[in-house]
Design an enzyme around this catalytic site. Structure first.
Site, PDB file in Angstrom:
ATOM      1  N   THR A 146     -71.046 -66.819  -2.185  1.00  0.00           N
ATOM      2  CA  THR A 146     -71.472 -65.837  -3.189  1.00  0.00           C
ATOM      3  C   THR A 146     -70.289 -65.590  -4.121  1.00  0.00           C
ATOM      4  OG1 THR A 146     -71.019 -64.075  -1.585  1.00  0.00           O
ATOM      5  CG2 THR A 146     -73.314 -64.758  -1.856  1.00  0.00           C
ATOM      6  N   LYS A 168     -68.873 -68.067   5.033  1.00  0.00           N
ATOM      7  CA  LYS A 168     -68.768 -67.510   3.691  1.00  0.00           C
ATOM      8  C   LYS A 168     -68.402 -66.048   3.811  1.00  0.00           C
ATOM      9  CE  LYS A 168     -71.130 -65.149   1.601  1.00  0.00           C
ATOM     10  NZ  LYS A 168     -71.188 -63.649   1.357  1.00  0.00           N
ATOM     11  N   THR A 179     -69.137 -59.142   5.341  1.00  0.00           N
ATOM     12  CA  THR A 179     -70.237 -59.738   4.593  1.00  0.00           C
ATOM     13  C   THR A 179     -70.125 -61.245   4.762  1.00  0.00           C
ATOM     14  OG1 THR A 179     -71.341 -59.961   2.476  1.00  0.00           O
ATOM     15  CG2 THR A 179     -68.957 -59.644   2.416  1.00  0.00           C
ATOM     16  N   GLU A 259     -61.875 -60.610  -2.306  1.00  0.00           N
ATOM     17  CA  GLU A 259     -62.075 -60.389  -3.742  1.00  0.00           C
ATOM     18  C   GLU A 259     -60.850 -59.754  -4.396  1.00  0.00           C
ATOM     19  OE1 GLU A 259     -66.917 -59.792  -3.516  1.00  0.00           O
ATOM     20  OE2 GLU A 259     -65.617 -58.040  -3.611  1.00  0.00           O
ATOM     21  N   ASN A 378     -66.074 -55.835  -8.464  1.00  0.00           N
ATOM     22  CA  ASN A 378     -67.145 -55.049  -7.852  1.00  0.00           C
ATOM     23  C   ASN A 378     -67.815 -54.096  -8.841  1.00  0.00           C
ATOM     24  OD1 ASN A 378     -67.401 -55.521  -4.766  1.00  0.00           O
ATOM     25  ND2 ASN A 378     -65.231 -55.709  -5.243  1.00  0.00           N
ATOM     26  N   SER A 383     -76.299 -55.137 -10.037  1.00  0.00           N
ATOM     27  CA  SER A 383     -77.360 -54.836  -9.083  1.00  0.00           C
ATOM     28  C   SER A 383     -78.705 -54.768  -9.791  1.00  0.00           C
ATOM     29  CB  SER A 383     -77.058 -53.502  -8.365  1.00  0.00           C
ATOM     30  OG  SER A 383     -76.995 -52.462  -9.293  1.00  0.00           O
TER      31      SER A 383
END
Length: 383
Positions: A146, A168, A179, A259, A378, A383
């Site tokens: 992702t 991942k 995640t 990230e 982020n 979304s």
């Protein structure tokens, strides 16, 4: 090679059109046996995605023949329709690879609250089944990414048998898994109980000790499949060691790709009264945003370490705490130690060592710094 390094496994990854970018987004991993034992560990989040609920159920008998994975959509918080979609993914995979739906695990990752485009998913499953290959492992690892910048694979070998894996994950890395989606495979001949024991112990000290940003996902899944194709029955401790090695390798790759991270930070807690104390202190230090910002700015601010320790219930005497950063003991007996300017923080990797001087237990937690790039990624993640 990774998930197909072990004999008896085929894999494929491709672009099914789930992601708007057109990047690869669907993968299959198939166990051709002769054995099809399996074990799994899942998120401890009480809000769990439909694929997690499905896979928990099908793993109840310790047997899995195939895993279907998609990126580009988490299929989490999608109601009864999402549950139907997870089951449909298993059923289409079962038909495509000639097995039963209750032997197919389902994994999804991506945005929460969005239904998958099932026409694209099912077409992708059919296409992937036609392209399954012993050389399809890298494509599969790429397809489950992702926000990952790189795909993640690892392999360990025993005496005539192998453990391989792909993972991942780049954000929401916190205790209770992360995640992450992880598929591990082995051609060792092992029962489901042996696999379960090896996997749970490995996860406990690897994936469950990654704490990037203190956030826990809804989709975390770690699966271990055994084909028995090598014909070798290793000692349980040997198999557990290989599973541990692959999980540790993948866990460190997750932290390295967190990230926006510019520093990979190992928090080593020693001298604890118990392992639980060591883990609690390590997590408190790893989650301290002030410290994470300081280390990003290459400031060895040991006061922030002590402040984090003080929030825990661990056994310690505040006047006997020692802290080292990259081997320099800048805090001794809860006060200033060696000169701060001896600490070199220019390298990407940083080690923070905490000595509680209260016992013989220890633990390691892995985290990263807090950067403007993390905030940007982020805040821009739609979304």
């Amino acid at each position: 090679m990774s998930v197909t390094a072990a004999l008896g496994f085929l894999a494929c990854g491709l672009a099914a059109g789930i992601k708007e970018s057109g990047d690869p987004d669907l993968a299959l991993v198939v166990n051709r046996g002769p054995s099809r034992t399996a074990a799994g560990v899942f998120t401890s989040n009480r809000v769990q995605a439909a694929p997690v609920r499905w896979s928990r159920r099908v793993l109840a008998d310790g047997r899995i023949s195939a895993v279907v994975l998609n990126s580009g959509g988490a299929n989490a918080c999608t109601g009864p329709g999402g549950a139907d979609d997870a089951q449909a993914m298993a059923e289409h995979t079962a038909r495509a690879v000639d097995t039963a739906p209750d032997e197919v695990a389902v994994c999804s990752t991506g945005l929460i609250g969005v239904r998958l485009s099932m026409d694209r998913v099912t077409a992708g499953i059919a296409a992937a089944a036609d392209r399954l290959s012993p050389d399809g492992d890298e494509d599969a690892a790429v397809a489950i990414k992702t926000t990952d910048s790189v795909h993640k694979t690892a392999v360990a070998t025993g005496a005539g048998w192998t453990v391989g894996g792909m993972a991942k994950g780049a954000g929401m890395l916190a205790p209770g898994l992360a995640t992450m989606l992880v598929v591990l495979t082995t051609d060792a001949d092992a029962g489901a109980d042996v696999l379960d024991s090896a996997l749970r112990e490995a996860v406990r000290t690897t994936f469950d000790r990654v704490d990037s940003d203190g956030c826990m996902s809804t989709n975390d899944t770690v699966l271990l499949l055994a084909s028995g194709a090598s014909g070798v029955v290793p000692e349980p401790a040997e198999l557990a060691g290989a599973v541990q090695a692959v999980c540790r390798d993948l866990a460190l790759q997750l932290v390295a790709d967190a990230e926006g991270a510019s520093k990979e930070i190992e928090v080593a807690v020693v001298g604890a009264a118990s392992e639980d104390d060591a883990v609690e202190v390590g997590r408190a230090v790893a989650r301290n945003n002030l410290l994470k910002c300081a280390l990003h700015g290459e400031d060895p601010n040991w006061g922030r370490v002590l402040s984090a320790i003080g929030t825990t219930s661990a056994v310690f005497d505040p006047d006997r705490l020692d802290v080292a950063i990259n081997g320099v003991w800048i805090c001794r007996d809860g006060a200033e130690g060696e000169a701060r300017d001896k600490v070199d923080l220019s390298d990407r990797r940083i080690t923070v060592t905490v000595d509680l001087r209260s016992g013989d237990s220890s633990a390691v937690i892995w985290t990263n710094d807090l950067t403007a790039e993390y905030v940007h990624e982020n805040s821009a993640y739609s979304s």
